[in-house]
Design an enzyme around this catalytic site. Structure first.
Site, PDB file in Angstrom:
ATOM      1  N   HIS A   1      61.739  17.558-104.403  1.00  0.00           N
ATOM      2  CA  HIS A   1      62.901  17.065-105.141  1.00  0.00           C
ATOM      3  C   HIS A   1      62.960  15.541-105.120  1.00  0.00           C
ATOM      4  O   HIS A   1      63.616  14.932-105.954  1.00  0.00           O
ATOM      5  CB  HIS A   1      64.194  17.637-104.561  1.00  0.00           C
ATOM      6  CG  HIS A   1      64.268  19.125-104.653  1.00  0.00           C
ATOM      7  ND1 HIS A   1      64.304  19.793-105.853  1.00  0.00           N
ATOM      8  CD2 HIS A   1      64.273  20.085-103.701  1.00  0.00           C
ATOM      9  CE1 HIS A   1      64.341  21.095-105.634  1.00  0.00           C
ATOM     10  NE2 HIS A   1      64.320  21.301-104.335  1.00  0.00           N
TER      11      HIS A   1
ATOM     12  N   ARG B   1      56.514  16.876 -97.637  1.00  0.00           N
ATOM     13  CA  ARG B   1      56.794  18.125 -98.346  1.00  0.00           C
ATOM     14  C   ARG B   1      56.165  18.024 -99.723  1.00  0.00           C
ATOM     15  O   ARG B   1      56.485  17.124-100.499  1.00  0.00           O
ATOM     16  CB  ARG B   1      58.290  18.400 -98.467  1.00  0.00           C
ATOM     17  CG  ARG B   1      58.520  19.727 -99.236  1.00  0.00           C
ATOM     18  CD  ARG B   1      59.915  20.269 -99.119  1.00  0.00           C
ATOM     19  NE  ARG B   1      60.890  19.568 -99.928  1.00  0.00           N
ATOM     20  CZ  ARG B   1      62.128  20.008-100.146  1.00  0.00           C
ATOM     21  NH1 ARG B   1      62.525  21.145 -99.598  1.00  0.00           N
ATOM     22  NH2 ARG B   1      62.967  19.311-100.876  1.00  0.00           N
TER      23      ARG B   1
ATOM     24  N   GLU C   1      63.022  30.359 -97.685  1.00  0.00           N
ATOM     25  CA  GLU C   1      64.285  29.990 -98.336  1.00  0.00           C
ATOM     26  C   GLU C   1      64.638  30.939 -99.476  1.00  0.00           C
ATOM     27  O   GLU C   1      65.404  30.585-100.364  1.00  0.00           O
ATOM     28  CB  GLU C   1      64.243  28.528 -98.812  1.00  0.00           C
ATOM     29  CG  GLU C   1      63.013  28.127 -99.608  1.00  0.00           C
ATOM     30  CD  GLU C   1      62.977  26.637 -99.983  1.00  0.00           C
ATOM     31  OE1 GLU C   1      63.988  25.934 -99.794  1.00  0.00           O
ATOM     32  OE2 GLU C   1      61.936  26.185-100.494  1.00  0.00           O
TER      33      GLU C   1
ATOM     34  N   ASP D   1      68.735  26.572-100.502  1.00  0.00           N
ATOM     35  CA  ASP D   1      68.166  27.619-101.352  1.00  0.00           C
ATOM     36  C   ASP D   1      68.413  29.001-100.756  1.00  0.00           C
ATOM     37  O   ASP D   1      68.683  29.957-101.495  1.00  0.00           O
ATOM     38  CB  ASP D   1      66.663  27.391-101.544  1.00  0.00           C
ATOM     39  CG  ASP D   1      66.395  26.395-102.667  1.00  0.00           C
ATOM     40  OD1 ASP D   1      67.021  26.533-103.736  1.00  0.00           O
ATOM     41  OD2 ASP D   1      65.585  25.478-102.471  1.00  0.00           O
TER      42      ASP D   1
HETATM   43  C1  3PY Z   1      66.894  23.732 -98.926  1.00  0.00           C
HETATM   44  O1  3PY Z   1      67.882  23.638 -98.191  1.00  0.00           O
HETATM   45  O2  3PY Z   1      66.745  24.588 -99.799  1.00  0.00           O
HETATM   46  C2  3PY Z   1      65.819  22.765 -98.765  1.00  0.00           C
HETATM   47  O3  3PY Z   1      64.805  22.885 -99.408  1.00  0.00           O
HETATM   48  C3  3PY Z   1      66.030  21.649 -97.817  1.00  0.00           C
HETATM   49  O4  3PY Z   1      65.643  20.477 -98.403  1.00  0.00           O
HETATM   50 MG    MG Z   2      64.875  24.327-100.907  1.00  0.00          MG
END
Ligand code: 3PY
Ligand code: MG
Length: 255
Positions: free
Chosen positions: A46, A71, A150, A176
């Site tokens: 992101h 990342r 996630e 997420d």
């Molecule tokens: C999330 O919380 O989904 C993340 O990817 C943290 O950056």
């Molecule tokens: Mg995320």
């Protein structure tokens, strides 16, 4: 700086990492130096970091003796070895939703016979100070892979993902995860996420691997350290800039 992350995790001391979205080496350097974070995470998913900015930022973080975590974008498995070549100590891959995703991720990050990482670790050699033959032997242990859990699919496959040789641990994306578990609302510290975290922690410990997570605040970070998380990324360059600026402006305009 490459070995610092795995060494610290082996000692069982949790790390608190900064999180950088803005592709500016000075920001990462400041967070590693004056702010005193244990590590700095650079985000290509992101955040606006790219390969070029990461290659220029890693040495600035390393100058403070601190490790860099990168990342990569979703499905950006070919970027994994480039990050390690540049001298990152760990790579976080987002949305690893299956054992197959985890296998591809691990293969890109680990040298044969474990994986398929291709040779050319310019920054890794420079920052580890190791001879090429030694780096080749030790890199699989020094450079860590953290698969992001996630989604519901990832939670369902957590034992399989943790069981992949070459996956060193998981990293929870609470935002997420909350969207996935609630069916569409953002509640990264809510009950559903907390229950999932307890399960993920237990499964990770059973697998003898590591677990990291993103945290929005210092207070929450303290709680996560107490719960046993090994790596917590705290807030972000953008969020810290926003809250710092808002707080000072509010003081300036008081009364
Ligand atoms: C999330 O919380 O989904 C993340 O990817 C943290 O950056
Ligand atoms: Mg995320």
């Amino acid at each position: 700086a490459v070995a610092a992350l795995s060494a610290r995790l082996r000692e069982g001391r949790p790390l608190i990492s900064a999180w950088c979205s803005i592709p500016e080496p000075t920001i990462a350097g400041l967070l590693a130096a004056e702010a005193g974070f244990d590590a700095v995470t650079l985000d290509m998913q992101h955040g606006a970091h790219d390969i070029d900015s990461i290659m220029r930022t890693i040495p600035v973080i390393a100058a403070q003796g601190k490790p860099t975590i990168a990342r990569v974008p979703v499905g950006g498995f070919t970027t994994v070895s480039r990050m390690l070549d540049a001298g990152a100590a760990a790579v976080i891959a987002p949305m690893v939703n299956s054992v197959e995703d985890a296998r591809v991720f691990a293969a890109m990050a680990k040298y044969p016979p474990l994986g398929e990482r291709s040779w050319g670790p310019h920054g890794g050699l420079m920052l580890s100070g190791l001879a090429p033959e030694t780096y080749l032997k030790e890199a699989n242990g020094l450079c860590l892979t953290l698969a992001m859990v996630e989604t519901r699919e990832a939670l369902g496959a957590i034992d399989g993902i943790l069981g992949v040789e070459g996956i060193d641990g998981i990293f929870i994306g609470p935002s997420d995860l909350s969207i996935a578990l609630s069916g569409g609302s953002l509640d990264p510290e809510g009950t559903q996420v907390r229950e999932a975290l307890a399960h993920a922690l237990a499964r990770t410990r059973a697998a003898g691997k590591r677990i990291g997570i993103f945290s929005h605040t210092g207070l929450r970070t303290r709680e996560l350290v107490r719960q046993g998380f090994d790596l917590i990324t705290l807030s972000s360059d953008v969020a810290l800039l926003r809250t710092g600026a808002q707080a000072e402006l509010a003081r300036a305009r008081e009364g």
